[in-house]
Design a protein around this motif. Structure first.
Motif, PDB file in Angstrom:
ATOM      1  N   ARG A 106     -11.444  10.045 -79.178  1.00 49.61           N
ATOM      2  CA  ARG A 106     -12.102   8.992 -79.016  1.00 49.61           C
ATOM      3  C   ARG A 106     -13.366   8.988 -80.068  1.00 49.61           C
ATOM      4  O   ARG A 106     -13.355   7.723 -80.818  1.00 49.61           O
ATOM      5  CB  ARG A 106     -12.662   8.647 -77.774  1.00 49.61           C
ATOM      6  CG  ARG A 106     -11.762   8.111 -76.721  1.00 49.61           C
ATOM      7  CD  ARG A 106     -12.198   7.580 -75.295  1.00 49.61           C
ATOM      8  NE  ARG A 106     -12.567   8.855 -74.514  1.00 49.61           N
ATOM      9  CZ  ARG A 106     -14.040   9.364 -74.409  1.00 49.61           C
ATOM     10  NH1 ARG A 106     -14.909   8.469 -74.588  1.00 49.61           N
ATOM     11  NH2 ARG A 106     -14.292  10.275 -73.602  1.00 49.61           N
TER      12      ARG A 106
ATOM     13  N   ALA B 178      -9.863  18.818 -70.736  1.00 51.78           N
ATOM     14  CA  ALA B 178      -9.263  17.923 -71.101  1.00 51.78           C
ATOM     15  C   ALA B 178     -10.244  16.588 -71.424  1.00 51.78           C
ATOM     16  O   ALA B 178      -9.972  15.759 -72.537  1.00 51.78           O
ATOM     17  CB  ALA B 178      -8.187  17.192 -69.971  1.00 51.78           C
ATOM     18  N   ASP B 179     -11.291  16.411 -70.761  1.00 50.71           N
ATOM     19  CA  ASP B 179     -12.369  15.474 -71.133  1.00 50.71           C
ATOM     20  C   ASP B 179     -12.912  15.866 -72.355  1.00 50.71           C
ATOM     21  O   ASP B 179     -13.168  14.749 -73.226  1.00 50.71           O
ATOM     22  CB  ASP B 179     -13.463  15.458 -69.973  1.00 50.71           C
ATOM     23  CG  ASP B 179     -13.058  14.988 -68.753  1.00 50.71           C
ATOM     24  OD1 ASP B 179     -11.891  13.948 -68.622  1.00 50.71           O
ATOM     25  OD2 ASP B 179     -13.629  15.136 -67.795  1.00 50.71           O
TER      26      ASP B 179
ATOM     27  N   ASP C 242     -10.300  14.670 -75.113  1.00 56.31           N
ATOM     28  CA  ASP C 242     -10.318  13.131 -75.184  1.00 56.31           C
ATOM     29  C   ASP C 242     -11.333  12.822 -75.879  1.00 56.31           C
ATOM     30  O   ASP C 242     -11.407  11.722 -76.552  1.00 56.31           O
ATOM     31  CB  ASP C 242     -10.127  12.722 -73.468  1.00 56.31           C
ATOM     32  CG  ASP C 242     -10.243  11.194 -73.515  1.00 56.31           C
ATOM     33  OD1 ASP C 242      -9.438  10.593 -74.237  1.00 56.31           O
ATOM     34  OD2 ASP C 242     -11.043  10.336 -72.986  1.00 56.31           O
ATOM     35  N   LYS C 243     -12.610  13.332 -75.652  1.00 48.68           N
ATOM     36  CA  LYS C 243     -14.105  12.837 -76.136  1.00 48.68           C
ATOM     37  C   LYS C 243     -13.825  12.994 -77.878  1.00 48.68           C
ATOM     38  O   LYS C 243     -14.079  12.187 -78.446  1.00 48.68           O
ATOM     39  CB  LYS C 243     -15.100  13.528 -75.824  1.00 48.68           C
ATOM     40  CG  LYS C 243     -16.424  13.179 -76.442  1.00 48.68           C
ATOM     41  CD  LYS C 243     -17.514  13.961 -75.719  1.00 48.68           C
ATOM     42  CE  LYS C 243     -18.944  13.410 -76.227  1.00 48.68           C
ATOM     43  NZ  LYS C 243     -20.058  13.957 -75.409  1.00 48.68           N
TER      44      LYS C 243
ATOM     45  N   ARG D  95      -4.772  12.076 -83.889  1.00 50.70           N
ATOM     46  CA  ARG D  95      -3.697  12.097 -83.233  1.00 50.70           C
ATOM     47  C   ARG D  95      -2.630  12.396 -84.678  1.00 50.70           C
ATOM     48  O   ARG D  95      -2.855  12.093 -85.504  1.00 50.70           O
ATOM     49  CB  ARG D  95      -2.995  10.706 -82.845  1.00 50.70           C
ATOM     50  CG  ARG D  95      -3.798  10.436 -81.333  1.00 50.70           C
ATOM     51  CD  ARG D  95      -3.198   9.443 -80.611  1.00 50.70           C
ATOM     52  NE  ARG D  95      -3.952   9.475 -79.517  1.00 50.70           N
ATOM     53  CZ  ARG D  95      -3.848  10.092 -78.330  1.00 50.70           C
ATOM     54  NH1 ARG D  95      -2.796  11.133 -78.121  1.00 50.70           N
ATOM     55  NH2 ARG D  95      -4.414   9.773 -77.138  1.00 50.70           N
TER      56      ARG D  95
END
Length: 75
Positions: free
Chosen positions: A31, A23-24, A27-28, A37
């Motif tokens: 970002r 999940a990290d 997310d990275k 999205r």
């Protein structure tokens, strides 16, 4: 006999399980702007988790340009 199902969107938990991602890492990529999205990742109404567009991720990995979703024209 082997069967297969082609899925476009999968829950992030399943995506991570299937492809060995975290999940990290997802997310990275969001970002940093590598993933977008509503193209690569979205959270459908009523879902508690993000969903991943496997086709869009494959296109990203292959270096193909992103197809942005079209906005609906106003009447």
């Amino acid at each position: 006999m082997t069967s297969s199902i082609a899925l476009e969107w999968v829950p992030m938990s399943r995506y991570c399980e299937l492809f060995g991602e975290t999940a990290d890492a997802v997310d990275k990529r969001l970002r940093s702007g590598h993933w977008l999205r509503d193209v690569h990742v979205r959270q459908p109404v009523g879902s508690k988790q993000l969903w991943i567009n496997v086709g869009a991720v494959n296109a990203w990995a292959a270096g193909r340009p992103v197809e942005l979703p079209r906005k609906k024209a106003r009447a």
